[in-house]
Design an enzyme around this catalytic site. Structure first.
Site, PDB file in Angstrom:
ATOM      1  N   SER A   1       3.609  -3.459  -9.577  1.00 15.21           N
ATOM      2  CA  SER A   1       3.019  -4.108  -8.402  1.00 15.21           C
ATOM      3  C   SER A   1       1.858  -4.978  -8.836  1.00 15.21           C
ATOM      4  O   SER A   1       0.873  -4.478  -9.397  1.00 15.21           O
ATOM      5  CB  SER A   1       2.515  -3.058  -7.416  1.00 15.21           C
TER       6      SER A   1
ATOM      7  N   HIS B   1       6.888  -6.587  -8.149  1.00 14.82           N
ATOM      8  CA  HIS B   1       6.686  -6.075  -6.791  1.00 14.82           C
ATOM      9  C   HIS B   1       5.461  -6.764  -6.179  1.00 14.82           C
ATOM     10  O   HIS B   1       4.358  -6.715  -6.726  1.00 14.82           O
ATOM     11  CB  HIS B   1       6.483  -4.562  -6.857  1.00 14.82           C
TER      12      HIS B   1
ATOM     13  N   ASP C   1       3.035  -6.992  -3.013  1.00 15.66           N
ATOM     14  CA  ASP C   1       2.585  -6.208  -1.854  1.00 15.66           C
ATOM     15  C   ASP C   1       1.862  -7.086  -0.843  1.00 15.66           C
ATOM     16  O   ASP C   1       0.720  -7.498  -1.061  1.00 15.66           O
ATOM     17  CB  ASP C   1       1.653  -5.083  -2.326  1.00 15.66           C
TER      18      ASP C   1
ATOM     19  N   MET D   1       0.114  -7.555   2.692  1.00 13.78           N
ATOM     20  CA  MET D   1      -0.577  -6.747   3.714  1.00 13.78           C
ATOM     21  C   MET D   1      -1.353  -7.672   4.649  1.00 13.78           C
ATOM     22  O   MET D   1      -1.953  -8.650   4.188  1.00 13.78           O
ATOM     23  CB  MET D   1      -1.555  -5.778   3.056  1.00 13.78           C
TER      24      MET D   1
ATOM     25  N   HIS E   1       7.382  -6.752  -0.603  1.00 11.55           N
ATOM     26  CA  HIS E   1       7.213  -5.588   0.276  1.00 11.55           C
ATOM     27  C   HIS E   1       6.246  -5.983   1.390  1.00 11.55           C
ATOM     28  O   HIS E   1       5.050  -6.111   1.159  1.00 11.55           O
ATOM     29  CB  HIS E   1       6.675  -4.434  -0.589  1.00 11.55           C
TER      30      HIS E   1
ATOM     31  N   MET F   1       4.104  -5.319   4.361  1.00 11.15           N
ATOM     32  CA  MET F   1       3.414  -4.303   5.163  1.00 11.15           C
ATOM     33  C   MET F   1       2.658  -5.050   6.247  1.00 11.15           C
ATOM     34  O   MET F   1       1.419  -5.163   6.237  1.00 11.15           O
ATOM     35  CB  MET F   1       2.468  -3.499   4.248  1.00 11.15           C
TER      36      MET F   1
ATOM     37  N   MET G   1       7.887   5.276   0.780  1.00  6.57           N
ATOM     38  CA  MET G   1       6.462   5.256   0.433  1.00  6.57           C
ATOM     39  C   MET G   1       6.014   6.665   0.058  1.00  6.57           C
ATOM     40  O   MET G   1       6.178   7.605   0.845  1.00  6.57           O
ATOM     41  CB  MET G   1       5.620   4.761   1.612  1.00  6.57           C
TER      42      MET G   1
ATOM     43  N   GLY H   1      -1.323   0.591   1.859  1.00  5.29           N
ATOM     44  CA  GLY H   1      -2.584  -0.092   2.110  1.00  5.29           C
ATOM     45  C   GLY H   1      -3.377  -0.352   0.843  1.00  5.29           C
ATOM     46  O   GLY H   1      -4.051  -1.371   0.740  1.00  5.29           O
TER      47      GLY H   1
ATOM     48  N   GLY I   1      -3.685   0.345  -3.679  1.00  6.64           N
ATOM     49  CA  GLY I   1      -3.197   0.878  -4.942  1.00  6.64           C
ATOM     50  C   GLY I   1      -4.059   2.064  -5.365  1.00  6.64           C
ATOM     51  O   GLY I   1      -5.110   2.324  -4.774  1.00  6.64           O
ATOM     52  N   GLY I   2      -3.592   2.791  -6.352  1.00  8.56           N
ATOM     53  CA  GLY I   2      -4.404   3.832  -6.974  1.00  8.56           C
ATOM     54  C   GLY I   2      -4.546   5.128  -6.192  1.00  8.56           C
ATOM     55  O   GLY I   2      -5.437   5.921  -6.480  1.00  8.56           O
TER      56      GLY I   2
ATOM     57  N   ASP J   1       7.369   4.070  -4.100  1.00  7.53           N
ATOM     58  CA  ASP J   1       6.173   3.230  -4.257  1.00  7.53           C
ATOM     59  C   ASP J   1       4.919   4.032  -3.911  1.00  7.53           C
ATOM     60  O   ASP J   1       4.762   4.481  -2.773  1.00  7.53           O
ATOM     61  CB  ASP J   1       6.325   2.027  -3.303  1.00  7.53           C
ATOM     62  N   GLY J   2       4.034   4.163  -4.899  1.00  7.91           N
ATOM     63  CA  GLY J   2       2.736   4.807  -4.678  1.00  7.91           C
ATOM     64  C   GLY J   2       2.536   6.004  -5.589  1.00  7.91           C
ATOM     65  O   GLY J   2       3.280   6.972  -5.515  1.00  7.91           O
ATOM     66  N   GLY J   3       1.550   5.898  -6.468  1.00 11.20           N
ATOM     67  CA  GLY J   3       1.211   7.037  -7.327  1.00 11.20           C
ATOM     68  C   GLY J   3       2.186   7.298  -8.460  1.00 11.20           C
ATOM     69  O   GLY J   3       2.168   8.376  -9.053  1.00 11.20           O
TER      70      GLY J   3
ATOM     71  N   GLY K   1       1.738   0.249  -9.788  1.00  6.99           N
ATOM     72  CA  GLY K   1       0.684  -0.762  -9.848  1.00  6.99           C
ATOM     73  C   GLY K   1      -0.351  -0.390 -10.890  1.00  6.99           C
ATOM     74  O   GLY K   1      -0.323  -0.862 -12.032  1.00  6.99           O
ATOM     75  N   SER K   2      -1.260   0.525 -10.514  1.00  4.26           N
ATOM     76  CA  SER K   2      -2.321   0.930 -11.436  1.00  4.26           C
ATOM     77  C   SER K   2      -1.743   1.608 -12.673  1.00  4.26           C
ATOM     78  O   SER K   2      -2.315   1.500 -13.765  1.00  4.26           O
ATOM     79  CB  SER K   2      -3.312   1.849 -10.713  1.00  4.26           C
TER      80      SER K   2
HETATM   81  C1  DX5 Z   1       0.664   0.573  -1.536  1.00  5.99           C
HETATM   82  C2  DX5 Z   1       1.508  -0.513  -2.178  1.00  5.99           C
HETATM   83  C3  DX5 Z   1       1.895  -0.132  -3.557  1.00  5.99           C
HETATM   84  C4  DX5 Z   1       0.742  -0.008  -4.503  1.00  5.99           C
HETATM   85  C5  DX5 Z   1       1.100   0.948  -5.575  1.00  5.99           C
HETATM   86  O1  DX5 Z   1       0.359   0.226  -0.250  1.00  5.99           O
HETATM   87  O2  DX5 Z   1       2.689  -0.729  -1.442  1.00  5.99           O
HETATM   88  O3  DX5 Z   1       2.892  -0.993  -4.095  1.00  5.99           O
HETATM   89  O4  DX5 Z   1       0.346  -1.220  -5.063  1.00  5.99           O
HETATM   90  O5  DX5 Z   1      -0.008   1.156  -6.357  1.00  5.99           O
HETATM   91  P1  DX5 Z   1      -0.159   2.400  -7.310  1.00  5.99           P
HETATM   92  O6  DX5 Z   1       1.019   2.401  -8.232  1.00  5.99           O
HETATM   93  O7  DX5 Z   1      -1.453   2.139  -8.000  1.00  5.99           O
HETATM   94  O8  DX5 Z   1      -0.172   3.630  -6.445  1.00  5.99           O
HETATM   95 ZN    ZN Z   2       4.540  -1.830  -2.369  1.00  5.95          ZN
END
Ligand code: DX5
Ligand code: ZN
Length: 227
Positions: free
Chosen positions: A7, A30, A32, A34, A68, A70, A145, A150, A152-153, A183-185, A205-206
């Site tokens: 991401s 990816h 994101d 928002m 993606h 949101m 999800m 909302g 990352g991290g 997606d996420g963590g 992402g992170s």
């Molecule tokens: C969260 C995003 C994710 C996010 C993932 O709202 O949709 O794509 O960037 O970030 P990590 O991998 O750091 O949880």
């Molecule tokens: Zn995403």
């Protein structure tokens, strides 16, 4: 082996082209998006998505541009993201009053080079997989999800694994080739848990951009090996 979708939310936007080149050992990019309404953060619009697409064309041609959304009322903007070069557009079930119509609307779009845009539907952590019952056969991707969208991290919500297993069963029982993305963590250390639960596209992402060696992080997520 699962596909890896870093991401760019965790990238340095001042050097977006170099950042995209730095993750070119991965499979998808990816993006994101928002809007500060569906989620409490504002990030990327079609202009930056188009910049990511140009960087991909110049430096990482094989990567799929995966947007993606949101955002509320995504039907109003899917055309702009297709024009920006999205190969795949995912909308949130919770943001679509007429989800079936939104999916058909994405599938009717084409990329600037004339390919049909692929359609995905994303579910927030609280949303049951039953909302997919009457749209699943039309989807190219389901995005589960594993955090509240909302930022990352964040750290993953454990009920994700149960939901992935159930949706994997729905996809396989129907004989579909729909991707199951999470997606996420997602990190190199826990990627195996998502893969074992049935995910075949892992967003990180992170876990990729903050890693000391991005190629090594991508390879470890692709390998998704139990420790
Ligand atoms: C969260 C995003 C994710 C996010 C993932 O709202 O949709 O794509 O960037 O970030 P990590 O991998 O750091 O949880
Ligand atoms: Zn995403």
């Amino acid at each position: 082996m699962p596909l890896v979708a870093p991401s760019i939310l965790s990238a340095d936007f001042g050097h977006l082209s170099d950042e995209i080149a730095s993750i070119s050992s991965a499979d998808w990019i990816h993006v994101d998006v928002m809007d500060g309404r569906f989620v409490p953060n504002i990030t990327i619009g079609p202009l930056i998505a188009a910049a990511a697409k140009r960087a991909r064309d110049e430096r990482a041609k094989h990567m799929v541009v995966d947007c993606h959304l949101m955002i509320v009322e995504p039907d109003r903007y899917v055309g702009d993201f297709a024009a920006a070069g999205a190969d795949l557009i995912t909308v949130h079930a919770e943001a679509c009053v007429h989800l079936h119509r939104s999916v058909q609307g994405i599938k009717a779009l084409t990329t600037p080079d004339g390919k049909p845009v692929r359609a995905g539907v994303s579910l927030n952590p609280h949303t049951p997989e039953s909302v997919l019952e009457y749209v699943l056969d039309d989807l190219d991707l389901v995005l589960v999800m594993s955090v509240n969208p909302g930022f990352g991290g964040q750290s993953l919500i454990p009920s994700t694994f149960r939901k992935l297993e159930r949706i994997r069963r729905m996809i396989d029982d129907r004989g579909l080739s729909t991707h199951l993305q999470v997606d996420g963590g997602v990190k190199p250390t826990n990627a195996w848990q998502f893969a074992e639960a049935g995910a075949d596209v892992l967003v990180s992402g992170s876990g990729v951009f903050n890693a000391p060696d991005r190629d090594a992080a991508i390879a470890a997520i692709q390998a998704a090996e139990r420790p």
